[in-house]
Structures are given as C-alpha cells and as structure tokens.
Design a protein around this motif. Structure first.
Motif, PDB file in Angstrom:
ATOM      1  N   SER A  63      10.317 104.783  51.629  1.00  0.00           N
ATOM      2  CA  SER A  63      10.891 104.743  52.968  1.00  0.00           C
ATOM      3  C   SER A  63      10.347 103.605  53.828  1.00  0.00           C
ATOM      4  N   ILE A  65      13.955 119.170  60.982  1.00  0.00           N
ATOM      5  CA  ILE A  65      13.042 118.306  60.215  1.00  0.00           C
ATOM      6  C   ILE A  65      11.746 119.076  60.047  1.00  0.00           C
ATOM      7  N   ASP A  66      11.180 118.969  58.860  1.00  0.00           N
ATOM      8  CA  ASP A  66       9.984 119.737  58.566  1.00  0.00           C
ATOM      9  C   ASP A  66       8.735 118.997  59.035  1.00  0.00           C
ATOM     10  N   MET A  70      16.068 119.967  57.113  1.00  0.00           N
ATOM     11  CA  MET A  70      16.125 118.919  56.120  1.00  0.00           C
ATOM     12  C   MET A  70      16.882 119.417  54.910  1.00  0.00           C
ATOM     13  N   PHE A  91      14.808 110.493  63.784  1.00  0.00           N
ATOM     14  CA  PHE A  91      13.996 110.539  62.556  1.00  0.00           C
ATOM     15  C   PHE A  91      14.848 110.379  61.290  1.00  0.00           C
ATOM     16  N   ASP A 137       4.183 101.639  56.940  1.00  0.00           N
ATOM     17  CA  ASP A 137       4.787 102.927  56.597  1.00  0.00           C
ATOM     18  C   ASP A 137       5.690 103.335  57.750  1.00  0.00           C
ATOM     19  N   ASP A 138       6.619 104.257  57.454  1.00  0.00           N
ATOM     20  CA  ASP A 138       7.595 104.626  58.484  1.00  0.00           C
ATOM     21  C   ASP A 138       7.040 105.604  59.496  1.00  0.00           C
ATOM     22  N   SER A 139       6.099 106.424  59.068  1.00  0.00           N
ATOM     23  CA  SER A 139       5.562 107.411  60.020  1.00  0.00           C
ATOM     24  C   SER A 139       4.198 107.874  59.567  1.00  0.00           C
ATOM     25  N   LEU A 140       3.447 108.373  60.535  1.00  0.00           N
ATOM     26  CA  LEU A 140       2.134 108.924  60.241  1.00  0.00           C
ATOM     27  C   LEU A 140       2.137 110.318  60.851  1.00  0.00           C
ATOM     28  N   VAL A 141       1.979 111.326  60.027  1.00  0.00           N
ATOM     29  CA  VAL A 141       2.149 112.701  60.492  1.00  0.00           C
ATOM     30  C   VAL A 141       0.782 113.396  60.577  1.00  0.00           C
ATOM     31  N   ARG A 142       0.265 113.786  59.431  1.00  0.00           N
ATOM     32  CA  ARG A 142      -1.087 114.369  59.429  1.00  0.00           C
ATOM     33  C   ARG A 142      -2.155 113.290  59.303  1.00  0.00           C
ATOM     34  N   GLY A 143      -1.756 112.164  58.697  1.00  0.00           N
ATOM     35  CA  GLY A 143      -2.703 111.067  58.478  1.00  0.00           C
ATOM     36  C   GLY A 143      -3.351 111.121  57.110  1.00  0.00           C
ATOM     37  N   THR A 144      -3.122 112.199  56.384  1.00  0.00           N
ATOM     38  CA  THR A 144      -3.828 112.339  55.099  1.00  0.00           C
ATOM     39  C   THR A 144      -3.316 111.325  54.068  1.00  0.00           C
ATOM     40  N   THR A 145      -2.003 111.077  54.070  1.00  0.00           N
ATOM     41  CA  THR A 145      -1.447 110.121  53.096  1.00  0.00           C
ATOM     42  C   THR A 145      -2.010 108.725  53.366  1.00  0.00           C
ATOM     43  N   TYR A 186      13.030 107.910  58.812  1.00  0.00           N
ATOM     44  CA  TYR A 186      12.497 108.336  57.517  1.00  0.00           C
ATOM     45  C   TYR A 186      13.494 109.036  56.604  1.00  0.00           C
TER      46      TYR A 186
HETATM   47  P1  AMP Z   1       0.971 112.374  56.427  1.00  0.00           P
HETATM   48  O1  AMP Z   1      -0.022 112.386  55.324  1.00  0.00           O
HETATM   49  O2  AMP Z   1       1.279 113.778  56.880  1.00  0.00           O
HETATM   50  O3  AMP Z   1       0.618 111.470  57.567  1.00  0.00           O
HETATM   51  O4  AMP Z   1       2.323 111.861  55.778  1.00  0.00           O
HETATM   52  C1  AMP Z   1       2.980 110.730  56.177  1.00  0.00           C
HETATM   53  C2  AMP Z   1       3.906 110.293  55.060  1.00  0.00           C
HETATM   54  O5  AMP Z   1       4.878 111.320  54.803  1.00  0.00           O
HETATM   55  C3  AMP Z   1       4.670 109.044  55.389  1.00  0.00           C
HETATM   56  O6  AMP Z   1       4.545 108.195  54.264  1.00  0.00           O
HETATM   57  C4  AMP Z   1       6.117 109.460  55.570  1.00  0.00           C
HETATM   58  O7  AMP Z   1       6.997 108.579  54.897  1.00  0.00           O
HETATM   59  C5  AMP Z   1       6.204 110.815  54.951  1.00  0.00           C
HETATM   60  N1  AMP Z   1       6.889 111.795  55.790  1.00  0.00           N
HETATM   61  C6  AMP Z   1       7.108 111.754  57.114  1.00  0.00           C
HETATM   62  N2  AMP Z   1       7.760 112.867  57.533  1.00  0.00           N
HETATM   63  C7  AMP Z   1       7.957 113.636  56.457  1.00  0.00           C
HETATM   64  C8  AMP Z   1       8.562 114.900  56.227  1.00  0.00           C
HETATM   65  N3  AMP Z   1       9.113 115.595  57.238  1.00  0.00           N
HETATM   66  N4  AMP Z   1       8.559 115.382  54.963  1.00  0.00           N
HETATM   67  C9  AMP Z   1       8.013 114.691  53.952  1.00  0.00           C
HETATM   68  N5  AMP Z   1       7.419 113.492  54.104  1.00  0.00           N
HETATM   69  C10 AMP Z   1       7.383 112.959  55.327  1.00  0.00           C
END
Ligand code: AMP
Length: 468
Positions: A284, A387-388, A1, A239, A346-354, A243
C-alpha cells in the motif's frame, strides 16, 4: 472492511460473482460467499479465501442469472461461519439475500428492540437487523420494504441484495463506503471497487450516489432516492484512498493510485529528508513512495520485499525468532539499503508496531539512517463506520507526541502528511477554506459525521462485535 459484488442478467452469474470477489479479496480474507438464482436463491459460503471456498462443483450448484457475493474482513472474536455473508432469509415476501460493507451505529439498539418484540436472530452481525426490519414492513415490494427499513438504520452501509428477481444496490446517505455500477453485455454489475469490473471486462458507468438505491431487473436499471429526515452531506471515507482500496481501482470517481501518488508528492514537500534512497512499505505504500521520490529527486527502490504467500500465522516463537510475524511478510533487500540514508514511506501508522519492526529490520540490513514518512496524518481516533481500527488506547498517536512516537519506532526522523495537505491533494478544500469537504476523516480528526450514542472505547468494543 468488506467487499460486495452483484450481477443481474448473465447466464453464469455465480461464476462472474466468484471472479469479481477475487478482485475484492483485499477487502476481506476471513470468509467469502455467493448467493445466486432467479426466483429460487441458493447460497454457498465458507471461511477463508475466495479460491479456497469455491470450486467448479460448488459454483455449479449455484445456477441462475443473478448473484451477489461478499468477502468479509477478519476481526477478532466474531470469526464464525454463521456470520459469513451473503445472508439468505425467507420471509413473507419470499427470499431475500443481502451482503453489507460498513457498520451500523444503532444496530444494537434496533436488535434489542426487535428481540423484545419476538425476532430471533441467527447471526451476531448488524446486517441481519436490516432484514428483520424489512420483514416487518407491511408492503409487498422488496424495494419499498428496504427503503422503509433503511429509514431506521444509522451509520455506514453499501449493500447489495437479491430479492424478487431484482438486484438492488444502495449506499447510505453519507456514502461512507464505495459502490460502483457497471455494464456487462446486457446485464448490470455492482461492486465495491472497479478492480472487479476490469477483471470481468465490465464497463464502469458511475458510482451509486450517496443516499441512492438502484434496482437492476429485466426492465433495466432504475434509481431511487432514500428519504432522509435531515440533510446528509457526502462523507466518503478518506481511508479508502489512503490504504484500503486497490490502487488500480476508481473509488468515489477518483483513481486510488493517483490519489496516493499525490499524497506522497505533498508529503515530500511538507516533510523533506536528506537521504540516498526512498523505499516503500509494500504494497500500500508504493504509489506514495513513488510520489515522494519523484518530488524529492531521490532514487526510488524496492528496499523491502513482500511475500504474497503468507496467510494467517499461527505460530509466533516468543524468543527464538523475534519479529517473526512481520518478517514473514516483509524482508529487507540488503543491497538496496546497506550503508544508505533511507526514507521509508508507509501509508499509515496505527499502533506503531509494524514500523518499529521495519526500522529494526532495515538497520540490521545495514541502513545508516532511517527516516520514516507517513502519507497520512496521525491516526488518533477509532473508526465506527467499517474500517478496522483498534481502540483509542492502542492508537499510538492518540496519546503520544511526534517525538515519543519516533523514539518508540526508533527511527532517525518521523514525518506525517498534514490533514490539510491530504485533503488538498483530494481537491477537498472548500471555497470558504473548509478542509475535507465531502470526506469522512474521523480517524484523523475525531469529527464523527454520524452520532455514536454515548461514545468512548466501551462503545467501540460493542460495535466491533458486530463488524462486517
Ligand atoms: P501498525 O503496526 O498498527 O502501526 O500498522 C500499520 C500498518 O498496517 C501500515 O503498514 C498500514 O499499511 C497497515 N494498516 C493500516 N490500517 C490497517 C487496517 N485497518 N487493517 C490492516 N492493516 C492496516
């Protein structure tokens, strides 16, 4: 990134590069830098945002008609100025400057080999490997040296280099990361995204093709093909469209905004909800929420406001103010969500914490129901190509069912876009029914186009150390 930029044939190359980096700031906020010159190259890099790293004085010390620039993404552990790019090295062929977006998957093996034969590395970045390989090639021309060096590296790279009065741009044979070519007056520009061209009023010409190397010098622009031992199908990172890239950019020849909007439209078809209002998670999530709302016939409103002034947060009060980090960035608009059934896109859910924090925030602001819709498939696998994404163990969808994630996030319902749906919005379904033609979607499918050695999370940690 990361973001990369290059220019050749402009009196104020460093200043143009500086402006270009502003339009690539979203690709990396950890460090920024520019190398400029004609035959003598000069470098200025620093930690932080483009606007903080440069001023009139530092830019004034970077004369010359060619320049390259870099914005680097923040990753844990390697936040050091010695890793700030572009790198500038002297070797028997003269000076060479390099800036890299992507991740080499065999960097550690190559580095071990080079160190065993006497190379001394100045950084912990995988990018430096390329320059050491170039230095060993018994050729005079830097382009030939680079082509020979790249034969040995595997993985993702979009590179810009300055060497011998030439600006060079190159994409790996799969074309994981973007790189576009533009024209500015009599000169040429290269950039990760067209957002930089719009700012400096350059004309977009085309993308550098996967496996193509372009050279801009006083003779104009020339193109070379990287020789590869095996056929390398195009594998552009999906991706970037989901995003990472800026919505006003074209990447891989497609509008990022329109791609996200179409994903939102398809999401509404696949994952409808009965609701009063559709709100995006800014920034995003905005285009896909617009697509969702239009298709669903539900009003679109801005129910969350993003602060654009939040940098890194150093204080996180444990008990006094919960969810501090997310609340600094996002705050709910009570008059939009109070008493309503809300669809949040939202565009993606990664850890779910956000998402979990956002759902709580919306309920606290009066939302009656919160239906979370994600305009991409579940993120189940880490990325090794630049991508991180976190380790697999931190990816909530890697080890939890849809119901479990919904319970964790505390939403009333949760729906993702299907992989097939996402790829069909990109026109990436083959005639034989193959889903995802031309794209890498390893983060969603676990199908990695370039082999990763042993694989597994241990491998990821090792690669992330060298990430750019
Ligand atoms: P999380 O809390 O990990 O599920 O974060 C998801 C949020 O982070 C989403 O709102 C995405 O827009 C954003 N996101 C997704 N991928 C990345 C990334 N590689 N770096 C920073 N933000 C991200």
């Amino acid at each position: 990134m990361c973001g990369v930029f290059g220019i050749h044939g402009h009196d104020e190359a460093a200043k143009i590069a500086y402006l270009g980096l502003h339009a690539l700031q979203h690709r990396g906020q950890e460090s920024a830098g520019v190398v400029a010159g004609d035959r003598t190259l000069r470098r200025h890099v620093g930690m932080g945002l483009v606007a903080d790293v440069f001023d009139e004085k530092t830019l004034g010390r970077l004369p010359g008609a060619a320049a390259i620039g870099h914005t680097r993404y923040s990753t844990a552990g390697s936040s050091e100025v010695r890793n700030a790019q572009p790198f500038l090295f002297e070797y028997s062929g003269g000076s060479v400057a390099i800036a890299h977006n992507g991740n080499l998957v065999n960097a550690e093996d190559l580095r071990n080999r080079l160190e065993a034969s006497g190379s001394i590395f100045q950084t912990s970045s995988d990018t430096e490997v390329i320059v050491h390989l170039m230095a060993k090639v018994p050729e005079f021309d830097p382009v030939n040296r680079l082509i020979a060096a790249l034969r040995q590296v595997q993985g993702a790279y979009s590179l810009v280099l300055l060497a011998d009065d030439k600006l060079i741009g190159v994409r790996d044979p799969h074309g994981f990361r973007p790189l576009v070519i533009g024209r500015l007056k009599d000169g040429y520009v290269l950039s990760s995204e067209t957002s930089a061209f719009d700012l400096i009023e350059a004309e977009y010409i085309r993308d550098v093709e996967p496996g193509e190397l372009v050279v801009a010098d006083n003779a104009g622009l020339r193109s070379f093909k990287l020789a590869t031992s095996e056929a390398a199908p195009s594998r552009f990172c999906i991706f970037e469209h989901v995003y990472f890239a800026r919505p006003d950019s074209l990447v891989n020849g497609k509008s990022v905004y329109r791609a996200r909007e179409r994903m939102g439209t398809r999401l509404a078809e696949e994952q409808p909800a009965i609701a009063d209002v559709v709100i995006p998670v800014p920034d995003s999530g905005v285009p896909s929420a617009i697509g969702y709302a239009k298709r669903a016939g539900i009003p679109f409103e801005m129910g969350l406001i993003r602060s654009h002034y939040v940098g890194r947060t150093f204080i996180e009060p444990q008990d006094s103010i919960r969810h501090f980090g997310v609340r600094l960035k996002l705050s709910p608009v009570r008059s939009v969500v109070d008493g309503k059934r809300v669809v949040v896109v939202d565009d993606s859910l990664v850890r779910g914490t956000t998402s979990r924090k956002i759902v709580k925030m919306l309920r606290a602001a009066g939302a009656r129901e919160v239906h979370l819709r994600i305009s991409a498939p579940p993120t189940t696998n880490p990325c090794f190509y630049g991508i991180d994404t976190p380790n697999r163990s931190e990816l909530v969808a890697a080890s939890h069912t849809l119901d479990e994630i919904a319970r964790y996030v505390t939403c009333d319902s949760l729906g993702y876009l299907s992989h097939e749906g996402m790829m069909s919005t990109m026109g990436a379904i083959g005639e034989d029914g193959e889903v995802g033609v031309g794209y890498c979607s390893a983060c969603f499918t676990g199908v990695y186009p370039v082999q990763l050695g042993k694989g597994g999370d241990g491998e990821l940690v090792r690669l992330r150390r060298n990430k750019v």
